[in-house]
Design a protein around this motif. Structure first.
Motif, PDB file in Angstrom:
ATOM      1  N   CYS A  81       1.021  -1.108  -0.310  1.00 16.90           N
ATOM      2  CA  CYS A  81       0.095  -0.110   0.082  1.00 16.90           C
ATOM      3  C   CYS A  81       0.761   1.177  -0.197  1.00 16.90           C
ATOM      4  N   LYS A  82       2.377   0.849  -0.422  1.00 20.43           N
ATOM      5  CA  LYS A  82       2.631   2.268  -0.220  1.00 20.43           C
ATOM      6  C   LYS A  82       3.087   3.317  -0.823  1.00 20.43           C
ATOM      7  N   THR A  83       1.983   3.203  -2.516  1.00 14.30           N
ATOM      8  CA  THR A  83       1.803   4.360  -3.340  1.00 14.30           C
ATOM      9  C   THR A  83       0.238   5.339  -2.312  1.00 14.30           C
ATOM     10  N   PHE A  84      -0.126   3.889  -2.052  1.00 13.55           N
ATOM     11  CA  PHE A  84      -1.777   4.681  -1.670  1.00 13.55           C
ATOM     12  C   PHE A  84      -0.914   5.905  -0.143  1.00 13.55           C
ATOM     13  N   LYS A  85      -0.347   5.273   0.302  1.00  8.93           N
ATOM     14  CA  LYS A  85       0.021   6.338   1.801  1.00  8.93           C
ATOM     15  C   LYS A  85       0.703   6.812   1.048  1.00  8.93           C
ATOM     16  N   GLU A  86       1.833   7.676   0.170  1.00 10.76           N
ATOM     17  CA  GLU A  86       2.626   8.081  -0.379  1.00 10.76           C
ATOM     18  C   GLU A  86       1.618   9.343  -0.956  1.00 10.76           C
ATOM     19  N   THR A  87       0.633   8.651  -1.474  1.00 10.69           N
ATOM     20  CA  THR A  87      -0.219   9.910  -1.356  1.00 10.69           C
ATOM     21  C   THR A  87      -0.688  10.716  -0.781  1.00 10.69           C
ATOM     22  N   PHE A  88      -1.545   9.909  -0.173  1.00 10.01           N
ATOM     23  CA  PHE A  88      -2.305  10.075   1.214  1.00 10.01           C
ATOM     24  C   PHE A  88      -1.743  11.303   1.590  1.00 10.01           C
ATOM     25  N   MET A  89       0.252  11.080   1.608  1.00 14.50           N
ATOM     26  CA  MET A  89       1.067  11.763   2.256  1.00 14.50           C
ATOM     27  C   MET A  89       1.290  12.903   2.105  1.00 14.50           C
ATOM     28  N   LYS A  90       1.697  13.148   0.733  1.00 13.72           N
ATOM     29  CA  LYS A  90       1.578  14.276  -0.063  1.00 13.72           C
ATOM     30  C   LYS A  90       0.458  14.769   0.255  1.00 13.72           C
ATOM     31  N   CYS A  91      -0.793  14.516   0.023  1.00 17.41           N
ATOM     32  CA  CYS A  91      -2.012  15.230   0.465  1.00 17.41           C
ATOM     33  C   CYS A  91      -2.323  16.030   1.659  1.00 17.41           C
ATOM     34  N   LEU A  92      -1.669  15.389   2.433  1.00 19.56           N
ATOM     35  CA  LEU A  92      -1.993  15.963   3.635  1.00 19.56           C
ATOM     36  C   LEU A  92      -0.833  17.169   3.781  1.00 19.56           C
ATOM     37  N   ARG A  93       0.236  17.519   3.690  1.00 20.02           N
ATOM     38  CA  ARG A  93       1.922  18.197   3.459  1.00 20.02           C
ATOM     39  C   ARG A  93       0.523  19.154   2.703  1.00 20.02           C
ATOM     40  N   ASP A  94       0.646  19.068   1.585  1.00 19.39           N
ATOM     41  CA  ASP A  94      -0.323  19.737   0.410  1.00 19.39           C
ATOM     42  C   ASP A  94      -1.486  20.788   0.773  1.00 19.39           C
ATOM     43  N   SER A  95      -1.897  20.397   1.905  1.00 23.97           N
ATOM     44  CA  SER A  95      -3.387  21.196   2.618  1.00 23.97           C
ATOM     45  C   SER A  95      -2.792  21.255   3.322  1.00 23.97           C
ATOM     46  N   ASN A  96      -1.345  21.158   4.059  1.00 27.57           N
ATOM     47  CA  ASN A  96      -1.342  21.721   5.477  1.00 27.57           C
ATOM     48  C   ASN A  96      -2.043  21.231   6.900  1.00 27.57           C
ATOM     49  N   PHE A  97      -1.877  19.946   6.262  1.00 29.08           N
ATOM     50  CA  PHE A  97      -2.085  18.688   7.121  1.00 29.08           C
ATOM     51  C   PHE A  97      -4.057  18.891   7.453  1.00 29.08           C
ATOM     52  N   ASP A  98      -4.750  19.677   6.808  1.00 23.74           N
ATOM     53  CA  ASP A  98      -6.209  19.418   7.356  1.00 23.74           C
ATOM     54  C   ASP A  98      -6.561  18.040   6.374  1.00 23.74           C
ATOM     55  N   ASN A  99      -6.829  17.070   7.592  1.00 22.66           N
ATOM     56  CA  ASN A  99      -6.926  15.609   7.389  1.00 22.66           C
ATOM     57  C   ASN A  99      -8.167  15.752   6.367  1.00 22.66           C
ATOM     58  N   SER A 100      -9.317  16.724   6.035  1.00 25.54           N
ATOM     59  CA  SER A 100     -10.429  16.307   6.138  1.00 25.54           C
ATOM     60  C   SER A 100     -10.717  16.839   4.471  1.00 25.54           C
ATOM     61  N   LYS A 101      -9.211  17.668   4.191  1.00 25.41           N
ATOM     62  CA  LYS A 101      -9.577  17.565   2.400  1.00 25.41           C
ATOM     63  C   LYS A 101      -8.585  16.512   1.527  1.00 25.41           C
ATOM     64  N   CYS A 102      -7.840  15.218   2.283  1.00 23.29           N
ATOM     65  CA  CYS A 102      -7.698  14.582   1.901  1.00 23.29           C
ATOM     66  C   CYS A 102      -8.524  13.297   2.069  1.00 23.29           C
ATOM     67  N   ARG A 103      -9.498  12.857   2.143  1.00 28.85           N
ATOM     68  CA  ARG A 103     -10.320  11.681   2.678  1.00 28.85           C
ATOM     69  C   ARG A 103     -10.321  10.485   1.673  1.00 28.85           C
ATOM     70  N   LEU A 104     -10.870  11.219   0.720  1.00 29.03           N
ATOM     71  CA  LEU A 104     -10.710  10.075  -0.136  1.00 29.03           C
ATOM     72  C   LEU A 104      -9.122  10.122  -0.350  1.00 29.03           C
ATOM     73  N   GLN A 105      -7.715  10.393  -0.472  1.00 27.75           N
ATOM     74  CA  GLN A 105      -6.960   9.209  -0.573  1.00 27.75           C
ATOM     75  C   GLN A 105      -6.351   8.723   0.673  1.00 27.75           C
ATOM     76  N   SER A 106      -7.365   8.715   2.166  1.00 29.78           N
ATOM     77  CA  SER A 106      -7.396   8.548   3.363  1.00 29.78           C
ATOM     78  C   SER A 106      -8.747   7.450   3.400  1.00 29.78           C
ATOM     79  N   LYS A 107      -9.026   7.649   2.059  1.00 29.41           N
ATOM     80  CA  LYS A 107     -10.623   5.981   2.071  1.00 29.41           C
ATOM     81  C   LYS A 107      -9.713   4.670   1.252  1.00 29.41           C
ATOM     82  N   ALA A 108      -9.044   5.861   0.121  1.00 30.96           N
ATOM     83  CA  ALA A 108      -8.263   3.996  -0.592  1.00 30.96           C
ATOM     84  C   ALA A 108      -7.106   3.875   0.003  1.00 30.96           C
ATOM     85  N   TYR A 109      -6.404   4.866   1.068  1.00 29.87           N
ATOM     86  CA  TYR A 109      -5.179   3.936   1.522  1.00 29.87           C
ATOM     87  C   TYR A 109      -6.095   2.719   2.369  1.00 29.87           C
ATOM     88  N   LEU A 110      -6.639   2.851   3.571  1.00 28.64           N
ATOM     89  CA  LEU A 110      -7.876   2.314   4.249  1.00 28.64           C
ATOM     90  C   LEU A 110      -7.789   1.007   3.335  1.00 28.64           C
TER      91      LEU A 110
END
Length: 96
Positions: free
Chosen positions: A30-59
């Motif tokens: 699941c490395k690519t899913f994790k990296e996509t999620f982490m990039k989204c978090l960094r890009d959104s100043n760690f506002d996880n509500s903006k990364c819900r699709l990536q979080s869902k895909a990772y889980l």
């Protein structure tokens, strides 16, 4: 006094982890899913509500690869992101 280490007497039977337990992804399944999620978090100043699709895909990846216990996505807080079931034939008949 000697202590015998007999590892053959007991066998370890792996099982999926309990909810909330996250074992390491040793094979990077699941490395690519994790990296996509982490990039989204960094890009959104760690506002996880903006990364819900990536979080869902990772889980979903973790559940599919038995890195966590399978849970309905609704129970994991993704009810609004789950596709509704297709309309049944009975509902279609009522519309006519």
């Amino acid at each position: 006094m000697s202590t015998a280490m007999n590892f053959g007497s007991k066998s370890f039977k792996p099982r999926p982890p309990d909810k909330g337990s996250f074992p390491l992804d040793h094979f990077g399944e699941c490395k690519t899913f994790k990296e996509t999620f982490m990039k989204c978090l960094r890009d959104s100043n760690f506002d996880n509500s903006k990364c819900r699709l990536q979080s869902k895909a990772y889980l979903e990846c973790r559940m599919e690869n038995q890195l966590m216990t399978k849970e309905p996505l609704e129970k994991l807080g993704f009810k609004d992101l789950v596709d509704p079931p297709p309309p049944s034939q009975a509902n279609e008949d009522c519309k006519h």
